[in-house]
Design a protein around this motif. Structure first.
Motif, PDB file in Angstrom:
ATOM      1  N   ASN A  87       0.805  -1.217   0.000  1.00  0.00           N
ATOM      2  CA  ASN A  87       0.000   0.000   0.000  1.00  0.00           C
ATOM      3  C   ASN A  87       0.843   1.274   0.000  1.00  0.00           C
ATOM      4  N   CYS A  88       2.152   1.133   0.055  1.00  0.00           N
ATOM      5  CA  CYS A  88       3.043   2.287   0.204  1.00  0.00           C
ATOM      6  C   CYS A  88       3.706   2.632  -1.133  1.00  0.00           C
ATOM      7  N   ARG A  89       3.525   3.868  -1.570  1.00  0.00           N
ATOM      8  CA  ARG A  89       4.111   4.309  -2.833  1.00  0.00           C
ATOM      9  C   ARG A  89       5.386   5.122  -2.614  1.00  0.00           C
ATOM     10  N   TRP A 117      -0.943   3.042   4.524  1.00  0.00           N
ATOM     11  CA  TRP A 117       0.306   2.502   5.061  1.00  0.00           C
ATOM     12  C   TRP A 117       0.773   3.243   6.307  1.00  0.00           C
ATOM     13  N   GLN A 118       0.435   4.518   6.420  1.00  0.00           N
ATOM     14  CA  GLN A 118       0.829   5.252   7.627  1.00  0.00           C
ATOM     15  C   GLN A 118       0.059   4.751   8.853  1.00  0.00           C
ATOM     16  N   GLN A 119      -1.219   4.455   8.661  1.00  0.00           N
ATOM     17  CA  GLN A 119      -2.010   3.901   9.763  1.00  0.00           C
ATOM     18  C   GLN A 119      -1.471   2.536  10.170  1.00  0.00           C
ATOM     19  N   ALA A 120      -1.161   1.701   9.186  1.00  0.00           N
ATOM     20  CA  ALA A 120      -0.643   0.369   9.477  1.00  0.00           C
ATOM     21  C   ALA A 120       0.726   0.452  10.149  1.00  0.00           C
ATOM     22  N   LEU A 129       3.698   0.240  16.466  1.00  0.00           N
ATOM     23  CA  LEU A 129       4.444   0.939  17.517  1.00  0.00           C
ATOM     24  C   LEU A 129       4.414   0.256  18.882  1.00  0.00           C
ATOM     25  N   THR A 130       3.735  -0.870  18.989  1.00  0.00           N
ATOM     26  CA  THR A 130       3.906  -1.657  20.217  1.00  0.00           C
ATOM     27  C   THR A 130       5.367  -2.105  20.354  1.00  0.00           C
ATOM     28  N   GLU A 131       6.126  -1.996  19.260  1.00  0.00           N
ATOM     29  CA  GLU A 131       7.563  -2.297  19.306  1.00  0.00           C
ATOM     30  C   GLU A 131       8.305  -1.366  20.260  1.00  0.00           C
ATOM     31  N   MET A 132       7.709  -0.220  20.584  1.00  0.00           N
ATOM     32  CA  MET A 132       8.339   0.678  21.552  1.00  0.00           C
ATOM     33  C   MET A 132       8.531  -0.012  22.897  1.00  0.00           C
ATOM     34  N   PHE A 133       7.642  -0.935  23.201  1.00  0.00           N
ATOM     35  CA  PHE A 133       7.653  -1.581  24.509  1.00  0.00           C
ATOM     36  C   PHE A 133       8.274  -2.973  24.472  1.00  0.00           C
ATOM     37  N   ILE A 142       7.476   8.003  11.136  1.00  0.00           N
ATOM     38  CA  ILE A 142       6.346   8.030  10.205  1.00  0.00           C
ATOM     39  C   ILE A 142       5.101   8.549  10.903  1.00  0.00           C
ATOM     40  N   THR A 143       4.844   8.054  12.093  1.00  0.00           N
ATOM     41  CA  THR A 143       3.639   8.426  12.840  1.00  0.00           C
ATOM     42  C   THR A 143       3.660   9.898  13.238  1.00  0.00           C
ATOM     43  N   LEU A 144       4.790  10.374  13.738  1.00  0.00           N
ATOM     44  CA  LEU A 144       4.887  11.773  14.168  1.00  0.00           C
ATOM     45  C   LEU A 144       4.753  12.734  12.994  1.00  0.00           C
ATOM     46  N   ASP A 145       5.257  12.321  11.831  1.00  0.00           N
ATOM     47  CA  ASP A 145       5.205  13.196  10.653  1.00  0.00           C
ATOM     48  C   ASP A 145       3.837  13.193   9.981  1.00  0.00           C
ATOM     49  N   HIS A 146       3.131  12.058  10.050  1.00  0.00           N
ATOM     50  CA  HIS A 146       1.862  11.933   9.327  1.00  0.00           C
ATOM     51  C   HIS A 146       0.663  12.413  10.134  1.00  0.00           C
ATOM     52  N   PHE A 147       0.614  12.073  11.397  1.00  0.00           N
ATOM     53  CA  PHE A 147      -0.547  12.409  12.233  1.00  0.00           C
ATOM     54  C   PHE A 147      -0.254  13.733  12.946  1.00  0.00           C
ATOM     55  N   THR A 148      -0.595  14.828  12.294  1.00  0.00           N
ATOM     56  CA  THR A 148      -0.188  16.146  12.810  1.00  0.00           C
ATOM     57  C   THR A 148      -1.330  16.942  13.437  1.00  0.00           C
ATOM     58  N   SER A 149      -2.555  16.748  12.975  1.00  0.00           N
ATOM     59  CA  SER A 149      -3.680  17.449  13.598  1.00  0.00           C
ATOM     60  C   SER A 149      -4.111  16.702  14.860  1.00  0.00           C
TER      61      SER A 149
END
Length: 255
Positions: free
Chosen positions: A64-66, A136-139, A144-148, A192-199
């Motif tokens: 899904n990622c271009r 792909w950004q949502q997926a 991010l459970t990998e953080m733990f 990816i998450t910090l850059d995409h989910f900004t609002s």
């Protein structure tokens, strides 16, 4: 609603660690050395279904990622789990199969998914289907459970040799290899998450996505705990202990 800064948003994401499955009663018992051989084997057998689907999930994200730069980095996750042709380093799936053998399970039984509980299958399949259908950004956010994860892998490396000396030491290689891999993967997925989910609305969505993944992992342990700790395997109340459908419950399998 005011948007969170990247630092605030990152802190909100990391706060979700309090709901990570390291805090599940089954994992707490496992860490304390309170699990029986049957419980350890049941956990390893069912967790393999999750491990075997990680590369499928990551391939769905890539499909899904271009963005070519993202794909160049993300593909390493597939190589980590599947291994590379001619590479002497164990892939994660092979390492987990060796963990299965180290706890007394048959490799082919694991590959045949012989012992997968319905609840575990349902949870893992839901995760893979989410990765296929989400952008792909949502997926990527759901990973991010990998953080733990480094904490949970280290806890097993610290406790298993003492608490479960019957487990062959070479079987613990998966936990060791994931210590560094998970930290590397986190940096990419978090960016990816910090850059995409900004609002603020999008940031709240990201927290819900991460909660969904936490629910997946927690639900897996709920199913495992019911079957092995509480003696409440699926259909057992209806069909009786000797008539359950899944061969994992047959007497003598996990002595």
């Amino acid at each position: 609603m005011q948007d969170w800064t990247k630092a605030q948003f990152e802190e909100k994401l990391k706060d979700k660690g309090q709901l990570y499955h390291i805090h599940h009663p089954f994992h707490i018992a496992m860490h304390k050395g309170e699990c029986s051989k049957a419980e350890i084997r049941g956990w390893v057998a069912n967790r393999f279904y999750y491990q075997a689907n990680i590369s499928i999930k990551d391939a769905a994200i890539m499909a899904n990622c271009r963005d070519i730069e993202t794909r160049r980095l993300w593909i390493q996750r597939i190589l980590d789990h599947d291994g590379s042709v001619g590479d002497k380093t164990l892939g994660g799936i092979e390492a987990w199969l060796r963990l299965g053998e180290a706890v007394g399970l048959n490799r082919q039984d694991l590959l045949d998914e012989k012992f997968v509980l319905p609840g575990v299958r349902f949870a893992v399949d839901a995760y893979v289907n989410f990765a296929r259908r989400a952008n792909w950004q949502q997926a990527a956010c759901s990973s991010l459970t990998e953080m733990f994860a480094p904490e949970i892998h280290q806890s097993r490396l610290d406790s298993w040799p003492t608490n479960y000396p019957w487990v062959k030491p070479e079987g613990l290689s998966y936990f060791q290899m994931r210590l560094s891999q998970a930290r590397r993967d986190v940096n990419h997925g978090l960016q990816i998450t910090l850059d995409h989910f900004t609002s603020r609305e999008a940031q709240e969505e990201a927290l819900n996505i991460l909660q969904f993944k936490l629910d997946i992992l927690w639900s897996m342990l709920d199913s495992i705990s019911l079957a092995y700790q509480q003696g409440k395997a699926p259909y057992q109340a209806i069909l009786g202990e000797d008539a359950v459908l899944n061969p994992i419950y047959h007497k003598g399998i996990f002595k």
